[in-house]
Design a protein around this motif. Structure first.
Motif, PDB file in Angstrom:
ATOM      1  N   SER A 124       0.842  -1.202   0.000  1.00 12.54           N
ATOM      2  CA  SER A 124       0.000   0.000   0.000  1.00 12.54           C
ATOM      3  C   SER A 124       0.874   1.247   0.000  1.00 12.54           C
ATOM      4  O   SER A 124       2.086   1.164   0.236  1.00 12.54           O
ATOM      5  CB  SER A 124      -0.877   0.034   1.268  1.00 12.54           C
ATOM      6  OG  SER A 124      -0.049   0.104   2.406  1.00 12.54           O
ATOM      7  N   THR A 125       0.242   2.377  -0.209  1.00  8.96           N
ATOM      8  CA  THR A 125       0.940   3.656  -0.053  1.00  8.96           C
ATOM      9  C   THR A 125       1.469   3.768   1.371  1.00  8.96           C
ATOM     10  O   THR A 125       2.612   4.170   1.600  1.00  8.96           O
ATOM     11  CB  THR A 125      -0.042   4.833  -0.281  1.00  8.96           C
ATOM     12  OG1 THR A 125      -0.992   4.483  -1.265  1.00  8.96           O
ATOM     13  CG2 THR A 125       0.688   6.108  -0.652  1.00  8.96           C
ATOM     14  N   THR A 126       0.609   3.425   2.301  1.00 10.32           N
ATOM     15  CA  THR A 126       0.962   3.559   3.720  1.00 10.32           C
ATOM     16  C   THR A 126       2.211   2.755   4.043  1.00 10.32           C
ATOM     17  O   THR A 126       3.125   3.248   4.723  1.00 10.32           O
ATOM     18  CB  THR A 126      -0.227   3.080   4.594  1.00 10.32           C
ATOM     19  OG1 THR A 126      -1.375   3.840   4.221  1.00 10.32           O
ATOM     20  CG2 THR A 126       0.049   3.235   6.065  1.00 10.32           C
ATOM     21  N   HIS A 151      -1.831  13.541   3.684  1.00 12.13           N
ATOM     22  CA  HIS A 151      -2.632  12.503   4.341  1.00 12.13           C
ATOM     23  C   HIS A 151      -1.970  12.185   5.688  1.00 12.13           C
ATOM     24  O   HIS A 151      -0.745  12.278   5.821  1.00 12.13           O
ATOM     25  CB  HIS A 151      -2.649  11.257   3.449  1.00 12.13           C
ATOM     26  CG  HIS A 151      -3.644  10.219   3.850  1.00 12.13           C
ATOM     27  ND1 HIS A 151      -3.399   9.315   4.846  1.00 12.13           N
ATOM     28  CD2 HIS A 151      -4.888   9.933   3.375  1.00 12.13           C
ATOM     29  CE1 HIS A 151      -4.445   8.504   4.973  1.00 12.13           C
ATOM     30  NE2 HIS A 151      -5.364   8.868   4.084  1.00 12.13           N
ATOM     31  N   SER A 208      -5.841  14.441  -1.097  1.00 14.16           N
ATOM     32  CA  SER A 208      -7.194  13.859  -1.097  1.00 14.16           C
ATOM     33  C   SER A 208      -8.155  14.679  -0.249  1.00 14.16           C
ATOM     34  O   SER A 208      -9.347  14.421  -0.243  1.00 14.16           O
ATOM     35  CB  SER A 208      -7.155  12.398  -0.659  1.00 14.16           C
ATOM     36  OG  SER A 208      -6.345  12.208   0.475  1.00 14.16           O
ATOM     37  N   ASP A 241       4.225  11.160  -2.059  1.00 16.36           N
ATOM     38  CA  ASP A 241       3.106  10.213  -2.022  1.00 16.36           C
ATOM     39  C   ASP A 241       2.319  10.490  -3.295  1.00 16.36           C
ATOM     40  O   ASP A 241       1.671  11.531  -3.428  1.00 16.36           O
ATOM     41  CB  ASP A 241       2.262  10.474  -0.761  1.00 16.36           C
ATOM     42  CG  ASP A 241       0.887   9.787  -0.802  1.00 16.36           C
ATOM     43  OD1 ASP A 241       0.498   9.244  -1.862  1.00 16.36           O
ATOM     44  OD2 ASP A 241       0.184   9.822   0.226  1.00 16.36           O
ATOM     45  N   HIS A 244      -2.705   9.477  -5.788  1.00 13.73           N
ATOM     46  CA  HIS A 244      -3.868   9.969  -6.542  1.00 13.73           C
ATOM     47  C   HIS A 244      -3.499  10.586  -7.893  1.00 13.73           C
ATOM     48  O   HIS A 244      -4.333  11.235  -8.533  1.00 13.73           O
ATOM     49  CB  HIS A 244      -4.706  10.915  -5.674  1.00 13.73           C
ATOM     50  CG  HIS A 244      -5.407  10.182  -4.572  1.00 13.73           C
ATOM     51  ND1 HIS A 244      -6.285   9.156  -4.808  1.00 13.73           N
ATOM     52  CD2 HIS A 244      -5.305  10.293  -3.219  1.00 13.73           C
ATOM     53  CE1 HIS A 244      -6.724   8.667  -3.650  1.00 13.73           C
ATOM     54  NE2 HIS A 244      -6.136   9.340  -2.672  1.00 13.73           N
ATOM     55  N   HIS A 266      -3.691   0.224  -5.780  1.00 11.14           N
ATOM     56  CA  HIS A 266      -5.076  -0.251  -5.674  1.00 11.14           C
ATOM     57  C   HIS A 266      -6.084   0.900  -5.637  1.00 11.14           C
ATOM     58  O   HIS A 266      -7.104   0.815  -4.976  1.00 11.14           O
ATOM     59  CB  HIS A 266      -5.243  -1.157  -4.447  1.00 11.14           C
ATOM     60  CG  HIS A 266      -4.662  -0.598  -3.177  1.00 11.14           C
ATOM     61  ND1 HIS A 266      -4.422  -1.374  -2.068  1.00 11.14           N
ATOM     62  CD2 HIS A 266      -4.258   0.657  -2.847  1.00 11.14           C
ATOM     63  CE1 HIS A 266      -3.911  -0.624  -1.109  1.00 11.14           C
ATOM     64  NE2 HIS A 266      -3.819   0.620  -1.557  1.00 11.14           N
ATOM     65  N   LYS A 267      -5.723   1.989  -6.314  1.00 16.05           N
ATOM     66  CA  LYS A 267      -6.700   3.074  -6.436  1.00 16.05           C
ATOM     67  C   LYS A 267      -6.910   3.333  -7.925  1.00 16.05           C
ATOM     68  O   LYS A 267      -7.549   2.538  -8.598  1.00 16.05           O
ATOM     69  CB  LYS A 267      -6.243   4.290  -5.650  1.00 16.05           C
ATOM     70  CG  LYS A 267      -6.150   3.995  -4.132  1.00 16.05           C
ATOM     71  CD  LYS A 267      -5.900   5.237  -3.327  1.00 16.05           C
ATOM     72  CE  LYS A 267      -5.519   4.958  -1.892  1.00 16.05           C
ATOM     73  NZ  LYS A 267      -6.618   4.570  -1.012  1.00 16.05           N
TER      74      LYS A 267
HETATM   75  C1  LIG Z   1      -3.034  10.964  -0.280  1.00 16.32           C
HETATM   76  C2  LIG Z   1      -3.191   9.589   0.289  1.00 16.32           C
HETATM   77  N1  LIG Z   1      -2.097   8.913   0.686  1.00 16.32           N
HETATM   78  C3  LIG Z   1      -2.185   7.680   1.198  1.00 16.32           C
HETATM   79  C4  LIG Z   1      -3.398   7.044   1.349  1.00 16.32           C
HETATM   80  C5  LIG Z   1      -3.416   5.668   1.890  1.00 16.32           C
HETATM   81  O1  LIG Z   1      -3.366   4.781   0.800  1.00 16.32           O
HETATM   82  P1  LIG Z   1      -3.139   3.238   0.937  1.00 16.32           P
HETATM   83  O2  LIG Z   1      -4.472   2.630   1.178  1.00 16.32           O
HETATM   84  O3  LIG Z   1      -2.596   2.801  -0.384  1.00 16.32           O
HETATM   85  O4  LIG Z   1      -2.206   3.008   2.045  1.00 16.32           O
HETATM   86  C6  LIG Z   1      -4.559   7.692   0.966  1.00 16.32           C
HETATM   87  C7  LIG Z   1      -5.867   7.031   1.123  1.00 16.32           C
HETATM   88  O5  LIG Z   1      -6.779   7.167   0.387  1.00 16.32           O
HETATM   89  C8  LIG Z   1      -4.452   9.009   0.418  1.00 16.32           C
HETATM   90  O6  LIG Z   1      -5.552   9.672   0.046  1.00 16.32           O
END
Ligand SMILES: Cc1ncc(COP(=O)(O)O)c(C=O)c1O
Length: 436
Positions: A124-126, A151, A208, A241, A244, A266-267
């Motif tokens: 994931s991004t996180t 975020h 976001s 990051d 989006h 996964h977005k």
């Molecule tokens: C700008 C941004 N960074 C990170 C995330 C977290 O993403 P992920 O679910 O891939 O960890 C989000 C979640 O929507 C987000 O909007």
């Protein structure tokens, strides 16, 4: 011979059921994942694209950026891997892990136009932000610059590393009113806040909470100018990051000019849920250390010293491999449609939606109108209604809108025209908002 050539050439030379440097590698499975559905072509219409998804009919899907629905190509690949894993997890894994991990990295590298060894694959991004920022080698006198619009996962990762290393976290708003955000002013604000102690600039491509897209390339150029004359250890690293903008904008890693590009897949990319990546060149990777031990194929061959830094930063352990390995098909899907065509379509729908919304006297759109400062998320408010009320009432009208997460202030309602919405969907959404 790099590690990829090593594994692939070795595989070709030795044939089926061989043990390659400790990696059993069965070529009989080389064609195991033949997608049941055809990859898209640029001749596909947007209706053809939409038909690839199992989204509930009767709804206008204006929140597809939140978590991907998988197109058929990806679903079929997941199903095929799952079938094999359920049938014989041990042999399917042992026979294929090296080949599938390489195939995924190859696909991602083609999409970003980088070398496969520049990529760490994550969930994931996180996870990517946690790995890069958490492992960053910072000293107590050094400083991190970030934005108040990030975020929360960026902020929390940076707070952790600041606490661990004694570095200082300096967060500044890069704009006040998102609707009037201005690229030159944003770059100027970043530049004014770069100090001799700044070692890391950690920003977000598309916010976001506002829909604002930062001028990443211009920021990278400004950072590069300040870096002139700095020693490698003092160079400012620029990390983004990018979740989006990834799967939406028609850019490569080099176009962005940052040192680290961190994203979930996964977005917008429609990759399997639970997939992500980090892209960086080896000089940048050297500034961060791995947190989670790798399962890199070279590790299995006992060749720890040959693992590239990105490989060392790819978390090992057993994963949901059916998802992880089906990520290659998400890149195939996007490249088949054409990156430029995807970007043009999403921008066109968003522009139209914003133009129509700004005509409504009781609606305030917070996201900038310009394509340069926005991507696929539109944040807006309706006079006299809270964002929660707006989203709840749109839901009653079968429109899937969303609310910005609670750590963003102020909150907004959001809609996101995408490849999964038509012109008619945009019209219906605007009409439904007008009726509120
Ligand atoms: C700008 C941004 N960074 C990170 C995330 C977290 O993403 P992920 O679910 O891939 O960890 C989000 C979640 O929507 C987000 O909007």
């Amino acid at each position: 011979v790099n590690r990829r050539q090593f594994l692939i050439r070795g595989g070709v030379a030795v044939g089926t059921n061989m043990i390659l440097a400790g990696v059993p590698f069965r070529l009989a499975h080389a064609e195991a994942v033949v997608p049941a559905s055809d990859p898209p072509t640029s001749a596909w219409t947007w209706d053809d694209v939409r038909a690839q998804f199992d989204l509930a009919p009767g709804l206008v899907h204006m929140s597809s950026f939140f978590l991907a629905s998988h197109p058929r190509l990806v679903r079929d690949a997941i199903a095929e891997h799952r079938r094999e894993l359920d049938a014989n997890p041990y042999h399917y894994m042992e026979d294929n892990i090296a080949r599938f991990e390489i195939a995924v990295r190859d696909a991602a590298s083609g999409y970003l136009n980088v070398q496969p060894d520049d990529l760490a694959m994550t969930d994931s991004t996180t996870m990517g932000l946690g790995l890069v920022y958490g492992g960053m080698k910072l000293g107590s006198g050094q400083e991190i610059l970030s934005d108040t619009h990030d975020h929360i996962v960026t902020t929390l990762s940076l707070r952790c590393v600041a606490e661990r290393t004694g570095a200082t976290l300096h967060r500044v708003p890069l704009y006040d009113d998102p609707a009037t955000a201005n690229a030159e002013k944003i770059v100027e604000t970043v530049t004014q806040n770069l100090r001799p102690a700044t070692r890391l600039v950690a920003l977000t491509w598309v916010h976001s909470g506002t829909g604002v897209k930062l001028p990443v390339r211009q920021i990278a150029d400004a950072v590069a100018a300040v870096n002139t004359g700095r020693s490698p250890d003092d160079r400012i690293l620029f990390a983004v990051d990018g979740v989006h903008g990834f799967g939406l904008e028609d850019v490569t890693f080099d176009d962005l000019g940052c040192d680290f590009f961190i994203s979930g897949c996964h977005k917008w990319l429609f990759g399997p849920r639970g997939t992500g990546l980090v892209c960086a060149r080896s000089e940048a990777w050297a500034a961060t250390g791995p947190t989670i031990p790798t399962f890199d194929p070279m590790w299995r061959g006992g060749k720890l010293d040959s693992i590239p830094l990105a490989g060392l930063n790819t978390p090992g352990g057993f994963h949901s491999f059916e998802h992880r390995w089906a990520l290659a098909e998400a890149f195939t899907f996007h490249l088949g449609l054409g990156k430029a065509r995807v970007a043009a379509r999403i921008h066109e729908l968003n522009r139209h939606c914003k133009e129509e919304l700004t005509r409504l006297p009781k609606v305030k759109v917070s996201t900038p109108m310009s394509d340069d400062l926005s991507a696929g998320i539109i944040c807006f408010d309706v006079d006299g209604l809270s964002p929660e009320e707006v989203v709840a009432r749109l839901r009653e009208k079968s429109i899937v809108a969303s609310i910005t997460p609670p750590f963003y202030k102020p909150l907004h309602a959001r809609v996101a025209p995408s490849l999964l919405t038509s012109e008619q969907d945009v019209e219906n959404t605007v009409r439904a908002i007008a009726e509120l």
